[in-house]
Design a protein around this motif. Structure first.
Motif, mmCIF file in Angstrom:
data_model
loop_
_atom_site.group_PDB
_atom_site.id
_atom_site.type_symbol
_atom_site.label_atom_id
_atom_site.label_comp_id
_atom_site.label_asym_id
_atom_site.label_seq_id
_atom_site.Cartn_x
_atom_site.Cartn_y
_atom_site.Cartn_z
ATOM 1 N N ARG A 160 3.662 -18.630 -15.534
ATOM 2 C CA ARG A 160 3.695 -20.081 -15.411
ATOM 3 C C ARG A 160 4.748 -20.531 -14.412
ATOM 4 N NH1 ARG A 160 5.103 -21.898 -21.520
ATOM 5 N NH2 ARG A 160 5.236 -24.009 -20.729
ATOM 6 N N SER A 162 7.881 -22.312 -12.308
ATOM 7 C CA SER A 162 9.326 -22.135 -12.412
ATOM 8 C C SER A 162 9.983 -23.342 -13.068
ATOM 9 C CB SER A 162 9.928 -21.888 -11.031
ATOM 10 O OG SER A 162 9.588 -22.951 -10.166
ATOM 11 N N ASN A 163 9.203 -24.386 -13.389
ATOM 12 C CA ASN A 163 9.758 -25.478 -14.193
ATOM 13 C C ASN A 163 10.095 -24.996 -15.587
ATOM 14 O OD1 ASN A 163 9.315 -27.302 -12.206
ATOM 15 N ND2 ASN A 163 7.402 -28.087 -13.049
ATOM 16 N N ARG A 196 -2.783 -16.663 -8.721
ATOM 17 C CA ARG A 196 -3.110 -18.082 -8.528
ATOM 18 C C ARG A 196 -1.808 -18.866 -8.570
ATOM 19 N NH1 ARG A 196 -5.248 -19.429 -14.636
ATOM 20 N NH2 ARG A 196 -3.303 -18.841 -15.649
ATOM 21 N N LYS A 197 -1.899 -20.108 -8.117
ATOM 22 C CA LYS A 197 -0.732 -20.981 -8.203
ATOM 23 C C LYS A 197 -0.373 -21.151 -9.684
ATOM 24 C CE LYS A 197 -0.394 -25.242 -6.799
ATOM 25 N NZ LYS A 197 -0.937 -26.501 -6.317
ATOM 26 N N PRO A 198 0.926 -21.141 -10.030
ATOM 27 C CA PRO A 198 1.250 -21.215 -11.453
ATOM 28 C C PRO A 198 0.760 -22.519 -12.074
ATOM 29 C CG PRO A 198 3.182 -20.621 -10.155
ATOM 30 C CD PRO A 198 2.119 -21.023 -9.199
ATOM 31 N N VAL A 199 -0.111 -22.417 -13.062
ATOM 32 C CA VAL A 199 -0.510 -23.593 -13.846
ATOM 33 C C VAL A 199 -0.541 -23.206 -15.310
ATOM 34 C CG1 VAL A 199 -1.943 -24.906 -12.239
ATOM 35 C CG2 VAL A 199 -2.934 -23.015 -13.505
ATOM 36 N N VAL A 332 17.109 -21.400 -10.520
ATOM 37 C CA VAL A 332 16.118 -22.382 -10.062
ATOM 38 C C VAL A 332 16.145 -22.497 -8.541
ATOM 39 C CG1 VAL A 332 15.389 -24.773 -10.162
ATOM 40 C CG2 VAL A 332 16.240 -23.666 -12.204
ATOM 41 N N ARG A 333 17.336 -22.519 -7.967
ATOM 42 C CA ARG A 333 17.418 -22.619 -6.508
ATOM 43 C C ARG A 333 16.762 -21.430 -5.834
ATOM 44 N NH1 ARG A 333 22.400 -25.830 -4.698
ATOM 45 N NH2 ARG A 333 22.606 -27.297 -6.406
ATOM 46 N N MET A 335 14.431 -19.595 -7.070
ATOM 47 C CA MET A 335 12.977 -19.692 -7.225
ATOM 48 C C MET A 335 12.402 -20.709 -6.232
ATOM 49 S SD MET A 335 13.164 -19.637 -11.332
ATOM 50 C CE MET A 335 11.714 -19.103 -12.182
ATOM 51 N N ASN A 336 13.101 -21.814 -6.028
ATOM 52 C CA ASN A 336 12.678 -22.796 -5.025
ATOM 53 C C ASN A 336 12.532 -22.139 -3.667
ATOM 54 O OD1 ASN A 336 12.424 -25.107 -6.506
ATOM 55 N ND2 ASN A 336 14.490 -25.865 -6.088
ATOM 56 N N ARG A 337 13.560 -21.352 -3.303
ATOM 57 C CA ARG A 337 13.544 -20.731 -1.968
ATOM 58 C C ARG A 337 12.438 -19.692 -1.868
ATOM 59 N NH1 ARG A 337 19.351 -21.160 -2.379
ATOM 60 N NH2 ARG A 337 19.419 -19.100 -3.324
ATOM 61 N N TRP A 340 8.376 -20.111 -5.531
ATOM 62 C CA TRP A 340 7.815 -20.061 -6.886
ATOM 63 C C TRP A 340 7.713 -21.485 -7.399
ATOM 64 C CZ3 TRP A 340 9.826 -15.957 -10.893
ATOM 65 C CH2 TRP A 340 9.085 -16.069 -12.073
ATOM 66 N N ARG A 341 6.491 -22.051 -7.438
ATOM 67 C CA ARG A 341 6.347 -23.457 -7.781
ATOM 68 C C ARG A 341 6.129 -23.670 -9.252
ATOM 69 N NH1 ARG A 341 8.749 -23.962 -4.003
ATOM 70 N NH2 ARG A 341 8.152 -24.824 -1.995
#
Lengths: 341, 542
Positions: A160, A162-163, A196-199, A332-333, A335-337, A340-341
């Motif tokens: 899922r 990275s939120n 797939r994109k994380p959903v 989190v930073r 993962m942002n870089r 990982w959405r």
């Protein structure tokens, strides 16, 4: 005149209920990031046993924490309960807790599942292993979280977004064990292996494996437990197509997270709050957690539920929960870089 | 400024308070986090938000205007049912529609299972649109939000002077031409109001975006706060969103800067409904059925199905307590908000001074800000008031009255007013805009006092926009989630909270009954609304 009379009666009645409400015998108030369905039953048992009323407010951890902060010394909350080491750490940082000295609780909760100064105590453990399809993946190929960055898993992994706090804590643990640089390089390759994109949530990832969207998923065990024991036949069937692999058994062990509770700094009902914590770490409640939500008891020597026993014993990563919190922002930073959405 | 205007100004500013708190956060910029976000995710938030706004804007305009036109102008089989049926999606919270479509169209859902069985294929062998995507989000928001445009535009079409329209036709314009050249331009303020509401709701939506994994501003705000734990950074992202909204509103204002649309109510006839036959009737039915089926019938059937699976919940007393809470809270909030809107809209009409107009605009922007941000913007001012009162009371009487504003229903009502004032304000204002100032003047020359004009002239003319505003807010409050989650008192839950807790734990079937109940309770007002509108058109037809 009659109207006025009626109005006065209403006012009198309301104030009477208000007074009786505030002067109610023993009570304790909880802000809980744990959802109502997963905490209310055990709180009701507590009330039955002790006669202490429990008032519950559920919500997201950070929102409750913000409310706690702005209410300050006037807060009605005596206890703050939440489900992730990162969130507990933030509560400590926000100076939301006061220490509790209870030999009973200290004995029940092992040292690495409570905060340094006894500000909060773990209540249950949540393991985050790898799930795989036995048809398409042979478990010998699996090894650790790090090995999921291998090219062989290209386009085959579900996880899922990275939120999600559990992913953040997992990455925070990896940073501690392997260093930020190595973890970031790992994250980049890992993300490129996503099918797939994380959903969706953890169940969606496990279903992804069951239905062939991907071959591997990373998810918390209790979602799997709920699926295996679901009243929905489709969900049971899906879960039966998936198996658990305990990663990093030759290294640090499988990542575990914790749900925990602490007494708020400005609690008014400290004695009742202490009694509730003692009740929540008692063998009886610990058993309930495992049975109702397929989590692992934080207390040693509590018998596991049948579902948990089937999954077998495994080596847990015994990293300090405080470290997960300290590394959270960095995780989190990173993962942002890594995209990982 | 007179005392009345001053009070008005003060109330508008009070409503705008959370937004001011948000805007003030920019004074202390967290460069570190902002530059990190700028380099990694903000460009994506902006592009996704823009795509979403453009597509949803086009979608709701097409769906809302075409259906409003068909229903207000033509007589075809079923138009009476459709005239209120088209409002039904209003009762569906967007995130719940998203859950139901995911349940249906995901790879684990019945549709794809059927495809796999019939064609004997497995996942990856066939193409199927992914509902959990930006496109899916556009689809869900369009079918859920078009009723705002439909509702307000239909009223405009029905109130349009028959004279203007008939002149166009006698001058030889066909119905298509008279639609484009006469009806559409006249209905522009109404359409703009509806689309603005839909777009503000789009920007504030969190549930759908989070569930579909679409990264937009709102999800970014949550991520910065819950993920990085940076409340300041989250507030600053919200401030950027606020700027976005201001620009949106300015564009809308600018586009009709010179236009003033007053109806000359000289003719009291309702426009003649023209009968349609054959393929034309079929086409009109299709246009009107499509959004009802997509926005209501399909998701509601899915909810019904889940609710049957979880039928025991209907017997629990606690479930009915939830329903009661949701309903009375919604009614109370709707009344407060509409009264406020009426008062403010009136003030703006009577004393259109610049500061007052600015304050009212500010008060009307809460709709585009995610409920959670409003809640957080409210927390500190409310707590401040509480601390003052407690301190004063202790000093004066030696009693601690406890928290009066924060964590009580008052906090919730305040938040709802901030968030939904815009809905009622826009509806009431667009109603007011249609009453010519000459009408006030004539009444005044006839010796009527301001109060008398309000009661005898304006209120009767405003009845339907007021009712529309009341019901829109009621339905919105019952669906509201994030602010309710943060501000509600102990042991107090609503249907939306229950549905969300179940769904976010991926127990979609358990989310069925409360979601269905939101829809069911929301249906009653929607029906009332359509009945009131119908009675009104009959009355003016006499």
């Amino acid at each position: 005149m009659r109207k006025l009379n009626r109005l006065l009666t209403v006012i009198a009645a309301t104030s009477a209920t208000l007074v009786s409400f505030t002067s109610a015998a023993a009570e304790v108030n909880i802000y809980s990031a744990r959802k109502e369905a997963l905490i209310k039953p055990v709180l009701e048992q507590f009330t039955e046993k002790t006669g202490i009323e429990v008032n519950l407010l559920t919500g997201k951890a950070d929102a409750l924490l913000a409310r706690l902060g702005s209410e300050g010394e006037n807060t009605p909350a005596d206890l703050f309960l939440t489900v992730d080491a990162g969130a507990l750490y933030r509560a400590v940082e926000a100076d939301a807790f006061q220490p509790l000295n209870s030999k009973l609780v200290e004995k029940a909760v092992p040292e690495h599942f409570r905060s340094k100064d006894n500000l909060w105590f773990g209540l249950s453990l949540r393991a985050r292993p790898i799930f795989y399809s036995p048809e398409r993946v042979s478990p010998e190929k699996l090894e650790s979280y790090l090995s999921l960055a291998d090219e062989q898993w290209d386009d085959r992994i579900c996880i899922r977004s990275s939120n999600n706090l559990y992913n953040q804590s997992l990455v925070a643990a990896l940073i501690e064990h392997h260093g930020a640089e190595k973890t970031e390089a790992w994250a980049e390759d890992f993300v490129s292996n996503f099918a797939r994109k994380p959903v969706g949530g953890d169940r969606d990832q496990i279903k992804g494996v069951a239905y062939g969207v991907c071959d591997i998923a990373v998810a918390n065990t209790y979602y799997f437990g709920h699926m295996l024991n679901s009243d929905d036949a489709d969900e049971r069937e899906a879960a039966q197509k998936v198996k658990i692999f305990w990663p990093a058994q030759d290294a640090q062990g499988t990542h575990v997270n914790v749900s925990g509770i602490g007494i708020t700094k400005h609690a008014k009902n400290v004695d009742e709050a202490q009694k509730l914590i003692e009740f929540l770490v008692s063998e009886e409640s610990q058993k309930w957690y495992a049975q109702a939500n397929y989590e692992y008891p934080v207390r040693d020597g509590v018998e596991w539920s049948e579902t948990l026993q089937k999954w077998g014993e495994f080596k847990q990563d015994d990293i300090s929960m405080d470290v997960l919190g300290e590394n959270n922002g960095e995780a989190v930073r990173l993962m942002n870089r890594a995209g990982w959405r | 400024m007179s005392r009345g205007t001053l009070l008005l100004f003060a109330v508008a500013v009070l409503i705008g308070l959370p937004l001011i708190v948000v805007a003030l956060s920019l004074l202390n910029p967290q460069w570190d986090i902002l530059s990190h976000l700028w380099q990694t995710v903000i460009p994506e938030y902006i592009s996704h938000s823009l795509i979403l706004l453009i597509c949803v804007g086009l979608g709701v305009t097409v769906l809302g205007v075409s259906t409003a036109w068909c229903i207000s102008q033509y007589d075809f089989p079923g138009w009476r049912y459709l005239s209120w049926g088209l409002l039904l999606p209003l009762a569906m919270p967007a995130y719940i529609t998203a859950y139901t479509y995911t349940g249906l169209l995901d790879y684990a859902g019945p549709v794809q299972q059927l495809i796999r069985q019939v064609f004997n294929v497995s996942i990856g062998d066939y193409w199927f649109p992914n509902i959990r995507s930006l496109g899916g989000a556009v689809f869900v928001l369009c079918v859920v939000l078009y009723p705002y445009v439909y509702l307000i535009t239909r009223a405009a079409f029905m109130q349009q002077s028959t004279a203007a329209f008939e002149s166009a036709r006698t001058l030889g314009a066909g119905s298509f031409k008279s639609f484009w050249r006469v009806a559409m331009p006249l209905a522009r303020p109404a359409i703009a109001t509806g689309v603005t509401l839909a777009l503000m709701e789009t920007l504030a939506d969190y549930g759908t975006m989070e569930y579909f994994g679409v990264t937009v501003f709102t999800t970014g705000i949550f991520r910065t706060w819950y993920g990085i734990g940076d409340a300041q950074g989250a507030l600053q992202l919200s401030a950027l969103l606020l700027i976005f909204v201001i620009v949106l509103i300015m564009i809308e204002r600018y586009s009709r800067r010179r236009a003033r649309f007053y109806q000359q109510r000289s003719s009291n006839r309702t426009p003649q409904r023209r009968p349609l036959k054959g393929w034309r009737a079929g086409f009109a039915s299709f246009i009107c059925w499509l959004p009802v089926v997509l926005g209501f019938l399909i998701p509601a059937s899915q909810l019904l199905w889940w609710s049957v699976e979880k039928s025991d919940i209907w017997l629990e007393a606690s479930f009915w307590v939830l329903t009661g809470n949701t309903l009375w809270l919604g009614l109370l909030a709707a009344c407060i908000t509409v009264l406020l809107a009426l008062w403010l809209a009136y003030g703006r009409r009577r004393h259109p001074t610049r500061p007052l107009r600015a304050a009212i605009t500010l008060a009307g922007m809460g709709y585009a800000i995610p409920g959670i941000v409003i809640a957080v913007g409210l927390l500190s001012p409310l707590a401040w008031f509480d601390h003052q009162i407690i301190a004063a009371s202790k000093w004066l009487f030696g009693v601690n009255p406890g928290l009066i504003f924060s964590g009580t229903v008052i906090a919730l009502l305040f938040a709802y007013s901030v968030r939904f004032l815009s809905v009622s304000l826009q509806t009431v204002s667009s109603g007011l805009e249609q009453i010519t100032p000459q009408m006030d003047d004539s009444a005044r020359t006839l010796g009527a006092s301001g109060r008398r004009i309000l009661w005898k002239v304006h209120l009767p003319l405003l009845k339907s926009p007021l009712l529309a505003a009341l019901i829109l807010v009621l339905v919105d409050v019952m669906k509201e989630l994030p602010a309710t989650l943060v501000l509600r008192p102990f042991d107090f839950n609503t249907l939306a909270v229950r549905a969300f807790e179940m769904a976010s734990d991926e127990r979609l079937a358990d989310a069925g009954p409360p979601a269905l109940m939101i829809v069911a309770v929301g249906l009653i007002p929607v029906m009332m609304l359509s009945r009131a509108l119908r009675n009104k058109s009959i009355k003016t037809g006499d």
